[in-house]
Motif scaffolding. Structure first.
Motif, PDB file in Angstrom:
ATOM      1  N   GLY A 762    -120.696 -50.545 -43.665  1.00 37.17           N
ATOM      2  CA  GLY A 762    -121.673 -50.431 -44.620  1.00 37.17           C
ATOM      3  C   GLY A 762    -121.234 -49.343 -45.848  1.00 37.17           C
ATOM      4  O   GLY A 762    -119.754 -49.618 -45.832  1.00 37.17           O
ATOM      5  N   TYR A 769    -124.036 -52.251 -39.682  1.00 34.01           N
ATOM      6  CA  TYR A 769    -124.448 -53.251 -39.292  1.00 34.01           C
ATOM      7  C   TYR A 769    -123.949 -54.206 -38.061  1.00 34.01           C
ATOM      8  O   TYR A 769    -122.876 -53.989 -37.742  1.00 34.01           O
ATOM      9  CB  TYR A 769    -124.434 -54.536 -40.613  1.00 34.01           C
ATOM     10  CG  TYR A 769    -124.961 -53.906 -41.961  1.00 34.01           C
ATOM     11  CD1 TYR A 769    -123.996 -53.382 -43.020  1.00 34.01           C
ATOM     12  CD2 TYR A 769    -126.246 -54.010 -42.135  1.00 34.01           C
ATOM     13  CE1 TYR A 769    -124.308 -52.822 -43.819  1.00 34.01           C
ATOM     14  CE2 TYR A 769    -126.628 -53.566 -43.559  1.00 34.01           C
ATOM     15  CZ  TYR A 769    -125.480 -52.641 -44.246  1.00 34.01           C
ATOM     16  OH  TYR A 769    -125.983 -52.333 -45.525  1.00 34.01           O
ATOM     17  N   ARG A 880    -134.298 -56.733 -50.049  1.00 37.64           N
ATOM     18  CA  ARG A 880    -133.405 -55.595 -49.638  1.00 37.64           C
ATOM     19  C   ARG A 880    -134.018 -54.439 -49.948  1.00 37.64           C
ATOM     20  O   ARG A 880    -133.577 -53.607 -48.837  1.00 37.64           O
ATOM     21  CB  ARG A 880    -132.102 -55.908 -50.539  1.00 37.64           C
ATOM     22  CG  ARG A 880    -131.064 -54.906 -50.362  1.00 37.64           C
ATOM     23  CD  ARG A 880    -131.062 -53.744 -51.415  1.00 37.64           C
ATOM     24  NE  ARG A 880    -130.110 -52.689 -51.083  1.00 37.64           N
ATOM     25  CZ  ARG A 880    -130.160 -51.476 -51.760  1.00 37.64           C
ATOM     26  NH1 ARG A 880    -131.005 -51.506 -52.764  1.00 37.64           N
ATOM     27  NH2 ARG A 880    -129.443 -50.708 -51.554  1.00 37.64           N
ATOM     28  N   GLY A 881    -134.654 -54.319 -50.899  1.00 36.20           N
ATOM     29  CA  GLY A 881    -135.241 -52.802 -51.026  1.00 36.20           C
ATOM     30  C   GLY A 881    -136.166 -52.472 -49.736  1.00 36.20           C
ATOM     31  O   GLY A 881    -136.235 -51.419 -49.481  1.00 36.20           O
ATOM     32  N   ARG A 884    -133.905 -51.528 -47.024  1.00 34.18           N
ATOM     33  CA  ARG A 884    -133.132 -50.284 -47.190  1.00 34.18           C
ATOM     34  C   ARG A 884    -134.274 -49.222 -47.179  1.00 34.18           C
ATOM     35  O   ARG A 884    -133.785 -47.832 -46.563  1.00 34.18           O
ATOM     36  CB  ARG A 884    -132.615 -50.250 -48.709  1.00 34.18           C
ATOM     37  CG  ARG A 884    -131.891 -49.079 -49.238  1.00 34.18           C
ATOM     38  CD  ARG A 884    -131.088 -48.291 -48.331  1.00 34.18           C
ATOM     39  NE  ARG A 884    -129.818 -49.183 -47.623  1.00 34.18           N
ATOM     40  CZ  ARG A 884    -129.114 -48.933 -46.893  1.00 34.18           C
ATOM     41  NH1 ARG A 884    -129.355 -47.555 -46.422  1.00 34.18           N
ATOM     42  NH2 ARG A 884    -128.351 -49.538 -46.328  1.00 34.18           N
ATOM     43  N   ILE A 910    -126.525 -60.846 -47.862  1.00 32.49           N
ATOM     44  CA  ILE A 910    -127.659 -59.863 -47.707  1.00 32.49           C
ATOM     45  C   ILE A 910    -126.770 -58.349 -47.531  1.00 32.49           C
ATOM     46  O   ILE A 910    -127.141 -57.582 -48.020  1.00 32.49           O
ATOM     47  CB  ILE A 910    -128.595 -60.204 -46.805  1.00 32.49           C
ATOM     48  CG1 ILE A 910    -129.696 -59.312 -46.975  1.00 32.49           C
ATOM     49  CG2 ILE A 910    -128.224 -60.085 -45.343  1.00 32.49           C
ATOM     50  CD1 ILE A 910    -130.286 -59.402 -48.437  1.00 32.49           C
ATOM     51  N   ASP A 914    -126.540 -55.321 -50.051  1.00 31.70           N
ATOM     52  CA  ASP A 914    -127.180 -53.788 -49.695  1.00 31.70           C
ATOM     53  C   ASP A 914    -126.081 -52.956 -49.954  1.00 31.70           C
ATOM     54  O   ASP A 914    -126.388 -51.922 -50.566  1.00 31.70           O
ATOM     55  CB  ASP A 914    -127.590 -54.006 -48.246  1.00 31.70           C
ATOM     56  CG  ASP A 914    -128.174 -52.617 -48.021  1.00 31.70           C
ATOM     57  OD1 ASP A 914    -127.855 -52.245 -46.846  1.00 31.70           O
ATOM     58  OD2 ASP A 914    -128.782 -51.940 -48.552  1.00 31.70           O
ATOM     59  N   GLN A 918    -125.822 -50.122 -53.209  1.00 32.78           N
ATOM     60  CA  GLN A 918    -125.738 -48.672 -52.844  1.00 32.78           C
ATOM     61  C   GLN A 918    -124.591 -47.844 -53.626  1.00 32.78           C
ATOM     62  O   GLN A 918    -124.525 -46.881 -54.298  1.00 32.78           O
ATOM     63  CB  GLN A 918    -125.460 -48.408 -51.564  1.00 32.78           C
ATOM     64  CG  GLN A 918    -126.557 -48.706 -50.366  1.00 32.78           C
ATOM     65  CD  GLN A 918    -126.304 -48.259 -49.068  1.00 32.78           C
ATOM     66  OE1 GLN A 918    -126.265 -47.238 -48.766  1.00 32.78           O
ATOM     67  NE2 GLN A 918    -126.032 -49.510 -48.373  1.00 32.78           N
TER      68      GLN A 918
END
Length: 985
Positions: A762, A769, A880-881, A884, A910, A914, A918
């Motif tokens: 990540g 992940y 995605r929000g 997260r 996806i 993410d 970030q």
């Protein structure tokens, strides 16, 4: 006189004497006539006796004469009477003379003939007043016969067998009842013995409805009776044959075909029948109505017909190679039909059959039919000609009577027969280049086809029709058509292109001519598809200049390029100069001092067509050096300005310089060093996006294709073990050994610990992940086991269980609130919230052994088509929000499980979105290419299609836009390209 008186008195007063004897003169059934001599001339007598128990006394006065005759009537027949006869004189009776006499018994009322045979008669009659003694008189061959018959007491009738008689003879009998030595008058009757049976019956002729019978007469008798049954009903025929013949011939008609009859033939005489001669005879059976051919092959024919009147015996006649064959067929009982295989036949031959129904040795007239065997199949087909749009096939034909049928799996193909002799050939045209065609050839004879010979052939590819893109070190082209291997050879080396329709050869010798050959190779065959000679662009010439001639000339030098070129051109100040491959410098005159000239140079290669030119190398050439000092001063000033800018940035934005994120670092290149991964600042990203989009997304395609080799040199041994193959949804989507997730096992075991899943990095963690495939029915338990062992708090699902009618993922959670057990884990659905584009669920997972419970969130995105991208970027960014927000609020360092169907395309997109969002937030820069490269080092094929790769850039672009102005995504399903599309299908 006194003495006489004395004697007279003595006589008058003494008893008279008895008669000496009484004779019976006549006897009847009811009377007796008695006679006796008078005693001393006395005429008066008294007769006493009983009738039916009643005493009777009769006074008798005899007539003159010496004898007395008296009729005693009213007596009972066949009875012996006891009489007392008294002499009566002057009222004085003698002591009485006792005697007995019997009346004549009655005749029998009737005699019945119970049985008659050829030499005996059984007679029966009722007893006469229970009398048991009888006498039967008759004649045999002229001699009188008398039989005394004594019947046992107790029976009310008499049954007597008269034996030793002559057959077919009528006898006259007299039957006398005898009682007390007296016989009745006799009952006369006649009876005949049975005539003899015929000795033999001969069947003269037979047909389906009649029988002609013949037999010798019995003792010249002409009367007979024939008995049999027809359809269950008895039939009796009286036969009176004309005199004169010694035999009888009779036609029995109205019979049923194919039936065996049981006959009884009786000789009749005097109304008496013989015991009967039994024999059987059968009518000719009917022919079968129809014979059908059930199956046929090259050496046998299976025939079928309905039984004729349930008859099971048949005879089949035919010829094989001129020799007659007769087969007796006994069909199984119980069936209504007969099925028979005629074997040992010759292929592709017509046979004439005669089928006879057989019953009791009698055959029907026969049913004739014909049938053919299957011709031989074609054993081998030769491909005489194989071109781009047509092929010619040829095979042997062993029989001129046989025809052939050819079919091919292309409705637009045109099939033309070329010739038919001992060899058959067909031309198939209007075919598509580079296409595998399956064809079948059948032999046809008399409407019957052999088993098809099935094979395939491949049309060639037209290499000249391919749009080859040529550089000075590579040849590329997209080839439509089947081939498995592409090679490029220039005589000294041979290169092989990676698999796929995109043929690409790199690292070629500039200016060389390469023979490009396409082959299609199977385990047993090799198809040369096409070849073409392609000269590639000659090598680029990299030149530089030196001052020459006090600024009025310039010395141009270049390193001798590696490759083949025949000439070259240098352009400076509007002047073109031809370069010689044998030289490496030239002097250009006619220039001006203190000036800078733009110089371009390229090489050329003469070919049969137009000459090939290398890319122009352009540089600037200054003709004097008086500006050197000024240039140095300018350079120093530029360095000072750069230092000031850096100091300013360190003071104002120290985090920009100091922060080193998980994604940041120095510029990286791939293993060949021909592509750089860059982190693009926010300010430059729109321009970067625009540059990639030029020329129909050429930049995106190049970047995406550069990712193909990422991670491909890493091992996948555990995934390819035979025991683990069934755990993989796709054969080409396999986890790398170094990064795969391992299930807990007591000891290291690549089978028990296997699941198709990898750890993925990540933004701030190397195992943020877990990317995995959608569970299969046999891996659902392993999936929940992984969730439990990795302490997973959330699962992100970006596929539907079924899409376009195909199962993409097994539903691994319960449909309702009923818990489901998966090994030691019990999964229950606590809640479910459905939105237009996603579903949010909450599961409770409980361990059966220690009763520990955990809550797992399930984020299910439902609006993402397989291999494509969502309708727009906004909905996926919002989804995605949600994920997260949960990650950051929960605070656990446990990995997030992400899966689609294969676990690479939508899953990789996806995850990348993410991480990149970030990075965008933290660094105000983004490195899409570098992060996809990093993901592919951990799991193959991540971000599976070019459209998904473009979609990631669109998401970043839209994230930079103010809310409400995001552009509509124009890349939805725009590219269904797979990294390994053939294998994935």
């Amino acid at each position: 006189s006194d003495f006489f008186t004395f004697l007279l008195c003595l006589c008058l007063f003494s008893d008279p004497g008895n008669v000496e004897s009484v004779s019976v003169v006549t006897q009847t059934t009811s009377s007796l006539t008695l006679r006796w001599n008078k005693f001393n001339g006395i005429s008066t007598y008294r007769l006493e006796y009983e009738v039916n128990g009643a005493p009777v006394s009769r006074d008798i006065n005899g007539a003159a004469g010496e004898t007395v005759q008296h009729l005693v009537s009213g007596l009972t027949a066949g009875t012996e009477f006891s009489f007392s006869l008294f002499t009566v004189f002057n009222g004085v009776s003698s002591s009485g003379f006792s005697f007995s006499a019997a009346t004549v018994p009655e005749n029998v009322a009737s005699v019945s003939v119970e049985t008659q045979s050829v030499n005996s008669l059984t007679l029966k009659w009722d007893k006469v007043n229970s009398i048991s003694t009888y006498r039967l008189e008759y004649e045999e061959n002229g001699a009188p016969v008398s039989e005394n018959i004594n019947v046992a007491a107790g029976e009310t009738f008499v049954q007597h067998v008269v034996s030793g008689l002559t057959d077919g003879t009528e006898y006259s009998f007299s039957l006398f009842t005898e009682a007390n030595g007296v016989s009745s008058s006799g009952f006369s009757f006649s009876a005949a013995t049975a005539p003899g049976n015929v000795i033999k019956v001969e069947v003269v002729t037979q047909n389906t409805s009649s029988l002609t019978l013949k037999w010798d007469k019995v003792d010249g008798i002409s009367t007979y009776r024939l008995e049999y049954e027809e359809n269950g009903a008895p039939v009796s025929e009286n036969i009176n044959d004309a005199a004169g013949e010694t035999f009888v011939q009779h036609v029995v008609s109205g019979l049923t075909d194919g039936t065996e009859y049981s006959f009884s033939l009786f000789t009749e005489l005097n109304g008496v029948s013989s015991s009967g001669f039994s024999f059987s005879a059968a009518t000719v059976p009917g022919n079968v109505g129809n014979v059908s051919v059930v199956t046929q092959n090259t050496s046998s024919i299976t025939l079928r017909w309905d039984k004729v009147n349930s008859n099971s015996t048949y005879r089949l006649k035919y010829e094989v190679n001129g020799a007659p064959v007769s087969e007796n067929i006994n069909a199984a009982a119980g069936e209504t039909f007969v099925q028979h295989v005629v074997s040992g036949l010759t292929d592709g031959t017509q046979y004439s059959f005669s089928l006879f129904t057989v019953l009791n040795g009698v055959s029907s007239s026969g049913f004739s039919f014909s049938a053919v065997t299957v011709p031989l199949s074609v054993t081998s087909v030769r491909v005489l000609e194989r071109l781009v749009d047509r092929v010619t096939l040829e095979w042997e034909n062993p029989d001129q009577a046989w025809k052939h049928s050819l079919s091919i799996n292309d409705t637009n193909a045109s099939i033309t027969q070329q010739k038919t002799t001992n060899v058959v050939s067909y031309l198939i045209s209007n075919l598509k280049p580079g296409t595998m065609y399956q064809f079948s050839v059948t032999t046809v004879f008399s409407g019957l086809s052999s088993a098809a010979y099935i094979d395939h052939t491949l049309t060639q590819i037209d290499c000249s029709a391919v749009s080859w893109r040529v550089t000075n070190s590579s040849i590329q082209g997209t080839v439509e058509g089947l081939f498995s291997k592409a090679t490029a050879s220039n005589g000294s080396e041979t290169l092989i292109s990676p698999e796929g329709k995109n043929v690409k050869f790199s690292g070629l010798h500039p200016g060389a001519t390469y023979e490009i050959s396409l082959l299609y190779e199977t385990l047993s065959e090799l198809y040369p598809q096409c070849s073409i000679n392609i000269p590639i662009i000659p090598p680029s010439i990299f030149a530089h200049c030196s001052y020459w001639g006090s600024g009025y000339s310039a010395l141009i030098k270049w390193d001798q390029p590696v490759g083949v070129w025949t000439t070259g051109e240098l352009t400076i100040n509007g002047k073109t100069v031809t370069l010689n491959p044998d030289e490496n410098q030239l002097i250009v005159d006619g220039l001006q001092p203190a000036k800078t000239y733009k110089v371009s140079v390229n090489s050329e290669l003469e070919t049969e067509a137009d000459p090939l030119r290398s890319e122009l190398f352009t540089f600037f050439c200054s003709t004097d050096n008086r500006g050197v000092i000024g240039g140095s001063v300018f350079g120093v000033l530029l360095i000072v300005v750069l230092i000031c800018v850096i100091v300013f940035l360190v003071r104002k934005k120290p985090d920009i310089i100091r922060k080193k994120s998980f994604l940041s670092g120095s510029t990286k290149s791939d293993s060949k060093g021909n592509f750089c991964f860059r982190v693009i600042p926010v300010a430059k990203f729109p321009d970067h996006y625009h540059q990639l989009s030029l020329d129909d997304n050429r930049g995106f395609s190049q970047e995406y294709q550069s990712l193909s080799p990422a991670g491909t040199n890493q091992t996948q041994k555990a995934a390819t073990l035979p025991e683990n193959r069934g755990k993989n949804r796709f054969t080409n989507i396999l986890p790398y050994d170094w990064s795969r997730v391992k299930l807990n096992t007591p000891t290291p075991n690549n089978i028990l610990d296997y699941i198709n899943a990898n750890y993925l990095p990540g933004y701030s963690s190397s195992k943020e992940y877990i990317a995995c495939q959608g569970p299969l029915p046999n891996t659902v338990s392993d999936f929940w086991r992984m969730v439990w062992e990795q302490k997973v708090k959330r699962i992100v699902m970006v596929t539907n269980c079924v899409e376009a009618g195909r199962t993409k993922c097994e539903q691994y959670w319960p449909e309702d609130r009923s818990p489901c057990a998966h090994g030691n884990l019990i999964v229950s659905k606590m809640s479910e919230e459905r939105q237009s584009n996603w579903v949010l669920r909450e599961f409770k997972v409980k361990h059966a052994k220690d009763s520990e419970e955990r809550i797992v969130k399930h984020f299910h995105f439902t609006a993402w088509p397989d291999h494509g991208v969502p309708q727009g970027t906004e909905v996926l960014i919002r989804f995605r929000g949600l994920v997260r927000k949960h990650i950051e609020s929960e605070g656990s360092k446990a990995p997030t499980v992400v899966h689609c169907s294969a676990g690479v395309g939508r899953t990789g997109t996806i995850i990348a979105l993410d991480v990149l969002l970030q990075q965008l937030q933290q660094e105000r820069a983004v490195g899409i290419n570098s992060f996809v490269y990093k993901m592919r080092q951990h799991r193959s094929h991540m971000v599976q299609t070019e459209s998904q790769y473009v979609f990631l850039h669109q998401c970043i672009m839209d994230s930079l836009q103010p809310p409400g102005v995001q552009e509509e995504n124009v890349y939805e399903n725009g590219d269904l390209m797979y990294v390994n599309a053939t294998a994935l299908r």
